[in-house]
Design an enzyme around this catalytic site. Structure first.
Site, PDB file in Angstrom:
ATOM      1  N   LYS A 153      35.993  19.674  17.251  1.00  0.00           N
ATOM      2  CA  LYS A 153      37.208  20.216  17.983  1.00  0.00           C
ATOM      3  C   LYS A 153      38.252  18.984  17.507  1.00  0.00           C
ATOM      4  CE  LYS A 153      38.797  21.296  22.336  1.00  0.00           C
ATOM      5  NZ  LYS A 153      39.930  20.499  22.550  1.00  0.00           N
ATOM      6  N   TYR A 165      39.792  27.797  11.030  1.00  0.00           N
ATOM      7  CA  TYR A 165      38.364  27.985  11.472  1.00  0.00           C
ATOM      8  C   TYR A 165      38.330  29.212  11.910  1.00  0.00           C
ATOM      9  CZ  TYR A 165      41.345  26.587  15.461  1.00  0.00           C
ATOM     10  OH  TYR A 165      42.186  26.729  16.750  1.00  0.00           O
TER      11      TYR A 165
END
Length: 671
Positions: free
Chosen positions: A114, A224
């Site tokens: 993240k 992503y």
């Protein structure tokens, strides 16, 4: 022949992109600015002659130049929802159980880092980048296409056999730690506000109005998630591997895992390993791999039910405050530093923490020998977040910010509206003298081969130099140089040659190297281009300086203060005698017409279709002349949005005709 050219272009693109990586990510440049620029010029010339061979990842495409007066708000085709998040393992197990109740046990997770950055959604049509939108409120965001196009890792064109005609790809824009630290240090020495962490720096950068300035701040991006109207792939993992083949930068640490236990192992691994990365992450994202299963699980109003973020707690540690010391920078700024009992934190041993300024010391209510809590989370540099007052000794003395310079004893000053204290004794305060010389020889300034910060300190200590101009007298002291440790004939020769070669540096580099407060690399270039030579800058009044693009009152006053000092004028004269360049070398421009011959112009504000530099070029190639300030000699003021009211008032008072962007173009085409 054309095949050889194509190979040469490919080699240059690969080499220059590697140099960018070495400089911005590793903070270990392996090539000088001049050599890099020459290679970039060579690549640009080849691409101009053979456009069919231009690589969409070419560094020549990432220089920016578009001005955005305001960012258009655009509605997302696919809402950019937030992820549910947690800080504990049990919540992840509960999440896993909810999924099993919905779709059974036959599913996989994709585990992803993240990234602590700025979310972006980029649209491609026929493989070409056409739009980039920030998250905004999730329903709509800002169009920052011009700025995103400057990011090296985002291709302008992608190729492949399985590319949809139109699609969106999402990712995170971020800044590497080394780049953040270097840029923040540059802002600090210029007396500018520093950023707390790389995320804030990246976020502030992507919303700048001038994409050419964005290009100078090294941003990166990991992609992503792929969105298309018709799914080409059955799983998220398959799509990630495919878009990587198309040319997108996909994080190499992603992992496909069979169950929650393996996912938890991934999370535990990165809890410590994250500190070895060149960029910041603040957690791990888990996504159900199958697109069919994602659709079955669906969404809540705010987030997908098939994904969750596990967030790491900011690393903290208790330790003792040993002392507070004060560093004096080249501009005289005095920065307090907390010296701590060494403590392990986030993969390193922390011995010091920043205290920023007097306000921070007061906020923390620091006392001698305090037990403090140090944090290293999104902030790269450790900081003290609070004091354990209950552990403080009853006799502990309060830490008071000094009233005098810790290096030379001069009373400190603090300008109204500023948080930082300064030592005004710039001509005799040792760290200021050394710092100014170190700045002058630095890579962004004169980039003098054979000289480094430690060498400058040694020369100052041995009284071989006491100012910048003394560098150009070192050749008279070869015998004394030979007596210094680690200085042999070859190193002395290389250093003296580097000093001699520096006399060929362009004016804007010399001007930046002088170390005038608030005059960074970009401002120095603007000043040099606008006023052409050092004498014009020395003699320029505040109005003339403020009239220059991007020069505000703070910078203008700093420039005036610097050149009102006779010692600084004497320094310029000494450097002129040494042979340094103090004027712009004009490049003759090809004239398109003479329709504006004899006419003078000032350009101010932000324009719809052209940057200010582009308008200046258009005026000059049609015979017009650009002035730096408004006076009775001016023929036209070309006014855009957000123009300074003082310029408009002065032009109106002098009855100078004011043109819009379109009226200027009409003047050129109709004359």
């Amino acid at each position: 022949m054309s095949h050889d050219v194509q190979i040469k272009i490919q080699e240059l693109v690969k080499e220059l992109n590697q140099h960018n990586y070495n400089y911005y990510v590793l903070a270990m440049p392996t090539i000088g600015d001049y050599e890099f620029d020459k290679k970039l010029e060579e690549l640009a010339e080849l691409e101009k002659q053979y456009p069919e061979f231009q690589d969409p990842n070419s560094p020549t495409l990432k220089v920016g130049g578009d001005i955005t007066k305001n960012f258009k708000t655009v509605k997302h085709k696919y809402p950019m929802l937030s992820l549910g998040n947690t800080y504990n393992e049990q919540d992840l197990r509960d999440f896993d159980e909810r999924i099993k109740k919905e779709i059974g046990s036959n599913f996989e997770y994709v585990c992803e880092l993240k990234f602590d950055g700025l979310s972006i959604s980029i649209t491609f049509e026929d493989g070409k980048l056409v739009q980039a939108i920030t998250r905004g409120d999730g329903v709509q965001g800002d169009d920052v296409t011009a700025n995103v196009k400057t990011i090296n890792k985002i291709p302008h064109q992608v190729y492949g056999d399985n590319i949809p005609k139109k699609f969106e790809i999402r990712g995170e824009i971020f800044m590497h730690k080394a780049a953040f630290e270097r840029l923040n240090q540059q802002r600090e020495v210029l007396g500018e506000q520093t950023y707390a962490n790389p995320r804030n720096f990246a976020s502030g950068t992507i919303k700048m109005q001038d994409s050419a300035e964005v290009a100078k701040r090294p941003l990166d991006c990991f992609l992503y998630f792929l969105y298309t109207d018709n799914h080409r792939f059955k799983t998220h993992w398959e799509s990630l591997n495919e878009v990587k083949k198309w040319g997108y930068n996909v994080c190499e640490h992603n992992q496909l895992v069979p169950n929650i236990e393996t996912a938890l192992e991934f999370i535990k691994y990165w809890e410590t390993e994250r500190f070895k990365l060149s960029y910041e992450i603040d957690g791990i994202v888990l996504k159900v791999n199958s697109y069919a299963q994602q659709n079955e699980l669906g969404f809540t109003a705010k987030s997908p039910k098939w994904a969750i973020a596990y967030k790491y707690k900011a690393a903290e540690a208790f330790t003792k405050l040993k002392s507070v010391t004060y560093q004096v920078g080249r501009t005289g700024a005095v920065t307090p530093v907390a010296n701590l009992t060494p403590v392990p934190l986030a993969g390193t041993i922390v011995k010091r923490a920043t205290l920023h300024n007097a306000n921070e010391i007061e906020r923390l209510d620091l006392h001698e020998d305090d037990t403090v809590i140090v944090e290293k989370g999104g902030e790269i540099i450790p900081k003290i977040i609070r004091v354990k007052e209950e552990l403080r000794s009853a006799h502990a003395q309060k830490i008071n910010y000094p009233t005098n310079c810790p290096e030379c004893g001069t009373p400190l000053i603090r300008k109204e509206g500023e948080a930082v204290h300064y030592c005004p004794n710039e001509e005799a305060c040792p760290p200021q003298i050394v710092g100014k010389i170190q700045h002058f020889i630095s890579r962004k300034a004169m980039n003098i081969d054979g000289l480094g910060d430690e060498t400058i300190e040694a020369f100052f200590k041995n009284k071989l130099i006491n100012n910048i101009q003394d560098l150009y007298q070192l050749h008279l002291h070869e015998d004394e140089l030979k007596k210094l440790e680690r200085f042999g004939e070859k190193s002395i020769y290389n250093m003296l040659k580097g000093i001699e070669d520096s006399k060929n540096k362009p004016f804007e580099k010399v001007l930046f190297g002088l170390g005038i407060r608030y005059v960074g690399e970009t401002v120095a270039k603007k000043l040099a281009l606008a006023l052409k030579n050092i004498d014009n800058i020395i003699n320029a009044d505040l109005d003339t300086l403020i009239a220059i693009d991007e020069i505000g009152i703070r910078i203008a006053e700093s420039v005036r203060t610097h050149f009102d000092n006779p010692k600084n004028i004497a320094q310029i004269e000494a450097l002129k005698q040494a042979g340094l360049h103090f004027e712009i070398i004009e490049v003759e421009k090809t004239a398109v017409s003479e329709v504006l011959a004899g006419k003078t112009f000032v350009i101010s504000g932000v324009f719809e279709n052209f940057s200010r530099d582009a308008l200046k070029e258009k005026i000059e190639e049609n015979g017009g002349k650009i002035l730096s300030g408004i006076s009775s000699k001016l023929d036209y003021l070309v006014a855009g949005d957000n123009m300074g009211p003082s310029k408009l008032e002065k032009a109106t008072k002098l009855k100078i005709p004011i043109l819009s962007e379109q009226e200027l173009l009409n003047l050129i085409t109709q004359s």
